[in-house]
Design a protein around this motif. Structure first.
Motif, PDB file in Angstrom:
ATOM      1  N   GLY A 104      25.052 -54.538 -13.959  1.00 42.94           N
ATOM      2  CA  GLY A 104      25.850 -53.653 -13.119  1.00 42.94           C
ATOM      3  C   GLY A 104      27.072 -53.079 -13.793  1.00 42.94           C
ATOM      4  N   TYR A 105      27.287 -53.406 -15.084  1.00 46.18           N
ATOM      5  CA  TYR A 105      28.482 -52.921 -15.772  1.00 46.18           C
ATOM      6  C   TYR A 105      28.111 -52.227 -17.077  1.00 46.18           C
ATOM      7  CZ  TYR A 105      31.067 -55.756 -12.458  1.00 46.18           C
ATOM      8  OH  TYR A 105      31.568 -56.285 -11.293  1.00 46.18           O
ATOM      9  N   LYS A 106      29.032 -51.382 -17.558  1.00 44.84           N
ATOM     10  CA  LYS A 106      28.813 -50.634 -18.795  1.00 44.84           C
ATOM     11  C   LYS A 106      30.150 -50.432 -19.499  1.00 44.84           C
ATOM     12  CE  LYS A 106      29.456 -46.033 -16.762  1.00 44.84           C
ATOM     13  NZ  LYS A 106      28.951 -44.649 -16.664  1.00 44.84           N
ATOM     14  N   GLY A 107      30.098 -49.826 -20.700  1.00 45.93           N
ATOM     15  CA  GLY A 107      31.296 -49.550 -21.482  1.00 45.93           C
ATOM     16  C   GLY A 107      31.490 -50.573 -22.588  1.00 45.93           C
ATOM     17  N   SER A 108      32.285 -50.235 -23.582  1.00 47.19           N
ATOM     18  CA  SER A 108      32.476 -51.126 -24.732  1.00 47.19           C
ATOM     19  C   SER A 108      33.051 -52.475 -24.314  1.00 47.19           C
ATOM     20  CB  SER A 108      33.378 -50.463 -25.773  1.00 47.19           C
ATOM     21  OG  SER A 108      34.660 -50.175 -25.219  1.00 47.19           O
ATOM     22  N   THR A 109      33.898 -52.470 -23.296  1.00 46.80           N
ATOM     23  CA  THR A 109      34.456 -53.728 -22.800  1.00 46.80           C
ATOM     24  C   THR A 109      33.924 -54.054 -21.402  1.00 46.80           C
ATOM     25  OG1 THR A 109      36.418 -52.514 -22.023  1.00 46.80           O
ATOM     26  CG2 THR A 109      36.570 -53.583 -24.169  1.00 46.80           C
ATOM     27  N   CYS A 110      32.864 -53.359 -21.016  1.00 46.85           N
ATOM     28  CA  CYS A 110      32.135 -53.650 -19.761  1.00 46.85           C
ATOM     29  C   CYS A 110      33.027 -53.619 -18.529  1.00 46.85           C
ATOM     30  CB  CYS A 110      31.435 -55.016 -19.863  1.00 46.85           C
ATOM     31  SG  CYS A 110      30.256 -55.137 -21.223  1.00 46.85           S
ATOM     32  N   ASP A 111      33.955 -52.682 -18.497  1.00 49.44           N
ATOM     33  CA  ASP A 111      34.865 -52.616 -17.355  1.00 49.44           C
ATOM     34  C   ASP A 111      34.582 -51.425 -16.444  1.00 49.44           C
ATOM     35  OD1 ASP A 111      35.636 -50.857 -19.323  1.00 49.44           O
ATOM     36  OD2 ASP A 111      37.741 -51.410 -19.329  1.00 49.44           O
ATOM     37  N   PHE A 112      33.415 -50.777 -16.623  1.00 50.33           N
ATOM     38  CA  PHE A 112      33.000 -49.698 -15.733  1.00 50.33           C
ATOM     39  C   PHE A 112      31.696 -50.082 -15.032  1.00 50.33           C
ATOM     40  CE2 PHE A 112      35.441 -47.562 -19.084  1.00 50.33           C
ATOM     41  CZ  PHE A 112      36.358 -46.851 -18.315  1.00 50.33           C
ATOM     42  N   TYR A 113      31.554 -49.609 -13.800  1.00 49.46           N
ATOM     43  CA  TYR A 113      30.321 -49.866 -13.058  1.00 49.46           C
ATOM     44  C   TYR A 113      29.194 -48.968 -13.552  1.00 49.46           C
ATOM     45  CZ  TYR A 113      33.002 -52.474  -9.557  1.00 49.46           C
ATOM     46  OH  TYR A 113      33.797 -53.385  -8.926  1.00 49.46           O
ATOM     47  N   CYS A 114      27.963 -49.496 -13.520  1.00 50.97           N
ATOM     48  CA  CYS A 114      26.790 -48.663 -13.767  1.00 50.97           C
ATOM     49  C   CYS A 114      26.645 -47.662 -12.622  1.00 50.97           C
ATOM     50  CB  CYS A 114      25.531 -49.535 -13.823  1.00 50.97           C
ATOM     51  SG  CYS A 114      25.388 -50.561 -15.303  1.00 50.97           S
ATOM     52  N   PRO A 115      25.906 -46.570 -12.849  1.00 49.86           N
ATOM     53  CA  PRO A 115      25.665 -45.631 -11.748  1.00 49.86           C
ATOM     54  C   PRO A 115      25.078 -46.363 -10.537  1.00 49.86           C
ATOM     55  CG  PRO A 115      24.960 -44.663 -13.816  1.00 49.86           C
ATOM     56  CD  PRO A 115      25.296 -46.094 -14.110  1.00 49.86           C
ATOM     57  N   PHE A 116      25.547 -46.008  -9.359  1.00 49.17           N
ATOM     58  CA  PHE A 116      25.159 -46.706  -8.136  1.00 49.17           C
ATOM     59  C   PHE A 116      23.663 -46.640  -7.865  1.00 49.17           C
ATOM     60  CE2 PHE A 116      24.455 -46.642  -3.496  1.00 49.17           C
ATOM     61  CZ  PHE A 116      24.927 -47.911  -3.184  1.00 49.17           C
ATOM     62  N   ASN A 117      23.014 -45.582  -8.316  1.00 44.40           N
ATOM     63  CA  ASN A 117      21.607 -45.370  -7.978  1.00 44.40           C
ATOM     64  C   ASN A 117      20.627 -45.883  -9.027  1.00 44.40           C
ATOM     65  OD1 ASN A 117      21.991 -44.063  -5.415  1.00 44.40           O
ATOM     66  ND2 ASN A 117      22.748 -42.286  -6.541  1.00 44.40           N
ATOM     67  N   CYS A 118      21.098 -46.674 -10.010  1.00 40.75           N
ATOM     68  CA  CYS A 118      20.164 -47.303 -10.948  1.00 40.75           C
ATOM     69  C   CYS A 118      19.215 -48.227 -10.178  1.00 40.75           C
ATOM     70  CB  CYS A 118      20.915 -48.123 -11.994  1.00 40.75           C
ATOM     71  SG  CYS A 118      21.720 -47.158 -13.294  1.00 40.75           S
ATOM     72  N   GLY A 119      17.947 -48.186 -10.533  1.00 39.16           N
ATOM     73  CA  GLY A 119      16.952 -49.015  -9.859  1.00 39.16           C
ATOM     74  C   GLY A 119      16.849 -50.408 -10.467  1.00 39.16           C
ATOM     75  N   GLY A 120      15.822 -51.143 -10.056  1.00 39.86           N
ATOM     76  CA  GLY A 120      15.621 -52.507 -10.557  1.00 39.86           C
ATOM     77  C   GLY A 120      16.776 -53.409 -10.177  1.00 39.86           C
ATOM     78  N   ASP A 121      17.339 -54.093 -11.169  1.00 31.06           N
ATOM     79  CA  ASP A 121      18.469 -54.995 -10.901  1.00 31.06           C
ATOM     80  C   ASP A 121      19.820 -54.289 -10.985  1.00 31.06           C
ATOM     81  OD1 ASP A 121      18.801 -54.627 -13.612  1.00 31.06           O
ATOM     82  OD2 ASP A 121      18.411 -56.705 -14.169  1.00 31.06           O
ATOM     83  N   GLY A 122      19.782 -52.964 -11.157  1.00 30.76           N
ATOM     84  CA  GLY A 122      21.027 -52.194 -11.194  1.00 30.76           C
ATOM     85  C   GLY A 122      21.694 -52.133 -12.545  1.00 30.76           C
ATOM     86  N   SER A 123      21.027 -52.631 -13.585  1.00 33.18           N
ATOM     87  CA  SER A 123      21.626 -52.616 -14.923  1.00 33.18           C
ATOM     88  C   SER A 123      21.515 -51.232 -15.555  1.00 33.18           C
ATOM     89  CB  SER A 123      20.954 -53.657 -15.824  1.00 33.18           C
ATOM     90  OG  SER A 123      19.569 -53.378 -15.962  1.00 33.18           O
ATOM     91  N   CYS A 124      22.355 -50.979 -16.562  1.00 31.25           N
ATOM     92  CA  CYS A 124      22.317 -49.715 -17.285  1.00 31.25           C
ATOM     93  C   CYS A 124      22.642 -49.970 -18.753  1.00 31.25           C
ATOM     94  CB  CYS A 124      23.294 -48.700 -16.682  1.00 31.25           C
ATOM     95  SG  CYS A 124      25.047 -49.171 -16.770  1.00 31.25           S
ATOM     96  N   VAL A 125      22.377 -48.976 -19.586  1.00 28.12           N
ATOM     97  CA  VAL A 125      22.651 -49.087 -21.019  1.00 28.12           C
ATOM     98  C   VAL A 125      24.163 -49.120 -21.232  1.00 28.12           C
ATOM     99  CG1 VAL A 125      22.360 -48.003 -23.271  1.00 28.12           C
ATOM    100  CG2 VAL A 125      20.507 -47.913 -21.590  1.00 28.12           C
ATOM    101  N   GLN A 126      24.627 -50.061 -22.043  1.00 22.91           N
ATOM    102  CA  GLN A 126      26.061 -50.315 -22.195  1.00 22.91           C
ATOM    103  C   GLN A 126      26.850 -49.083 -22.603  1.00 22.91           C
ATOM    104  OE1 GLN A 126      27.019 -53.361 -25.068  1.00 22.91           O
ATOM    105  NE2 GLN A 126      29.185 -53.381 -24.581  1.00 22.91           N
ATOM    106  N   ASN A 127      26.372 -48.325 -23.567  1.00 27.47           N
ATOM    107  CA  ASN A 127      27.158 -47.220 -24.117  1.00 27.47           C
ATOM    108  C   ASN A 127      26.947 -45.894 -23.402  1.00 27.47           C
ATOM    109  OD1 ASN A 127      28.241 -48.903 -26.131  1.00 27.47           O
ATOM    110  ND2 ASN A 127      26.466 -48.603 -27.439  1.00 27.47           N
ATOM    111  N   THR A 128      25.726 -45.653 -22.866  1.00 27.94           N
ATOM    112  CA  THR A 128      25.421 -44.344 -22.284  1.00 27.94           C
ATOM    113  C   THR A 128      25.436 -44.345 -20.765  1.00 27.94           C
ATOM    114  OG1 THR A 128      23.022 -44.735 -22.234  1.00 27.94           O
ATOM    115  CG2 THR A 128      23.977 -43.824 -24.276  1.00 27.94           C
ATOM    116  N   GLY A 129      25.232 -45.505 -20.149  1.00 27.61           N
ATOM    117  CA  GLY A 129      25.166 -45.556 -18.692  1.00 27.61           C
ATOM    118  C   GLY A 129      23.830 -45.119 -18.125  1.00 27.61           C
TER     119      GLY A 129
END
Length: 202
Positions: free
Chosen positions: A89-114
């Protein structure tokens, strides 16, 4: 020059004299307990010689890594960026941003691109699932993440891969037709015939 040479030699001797885990002029100051690789540190500064224990950062490894670093929670000693991805559910170099709300599955996203590697929630599309699917998609409204083609057919009266075309006027019943061919699924209205109910007779 002799004094300078004596000081350099004394420092070198001090480096060899301190036990691992200690530093300072009298070697009686303890290195940070979070220094990795045996706990050694520079005998003059107390800075950890090698990497920090997982979850710690900084020259003396006393700072905590960002809370949302993934897996072992390890981060870079100097820049504090997360080395093993982010928690779900988080992204960014220090993981302090939320992934896009509409990501499917477990809500994870790619760390650098989102971008969402497990697709999107029903009704959304795009790398980061910010765009809406065509409103005429059938079923739960889901569509292909990258092409936008409707995955569960079309709402009654519409056809085409993205359900943007209308079914033939002569389709009977609720007016539905095949998504690919446009042929009417419930026969024709009175006065029409043919696979797409396009032949009108009197």
């Amino acid at each position: 020059m002799l004094l300078l040479g004596f000081l350099i030699a004394s420092t070198a001797f001090l480096s060899e004299a301190c036990r691992i885990g200690y530093y300072g002029p009298d070697c009686n100051q303890r290195c940070s307990p979070y220094c990795g690789w045996g706990g050694s540190c520079d005998v003059n500064t107390g800075h950890c010689t090698f990497d920090c224990l997982p979850g710690h950062t900084g020259l003396d490894c006393r700072n905590r890594c960002p809370f949302n670093c993934g897996r072992s929670g390890n981060c870079d000693k100097f820049l504090s960026y997360c080395l093993e991805g982010c928690k779900t559910g988080y992204k960014g170099s220090t993981c302090d941003f939320y992934c896009p709300f509409n990501c499917g599955g477990d809500g994870s996203c790619v760390q650098n691109t989102g971008s969402c590697p497990q697709g999107c929630k029903a009704g959304y599309k795009g790398d980061s699932c910010y765009s809406s699917c065509p409103w005429n998609c059938g079923g739960n409204g889901s569509c292909a993440q990258h092409t936008g083609s409707c995955l569960q057919g079309c709402q009654a009266g519409y056809t085409g891969s993205s359900c943007l075309l209308t079914c033939p006027y002569g389709c009977g019943g609720d007016g539905s037709c095949n998504q690919s061919s446009g042929s009417c699924l419930q026969g024709c209205k009175y006065g029409y015939s043919g696979p797409q109910c396009s032949w009108k007779f009197k």
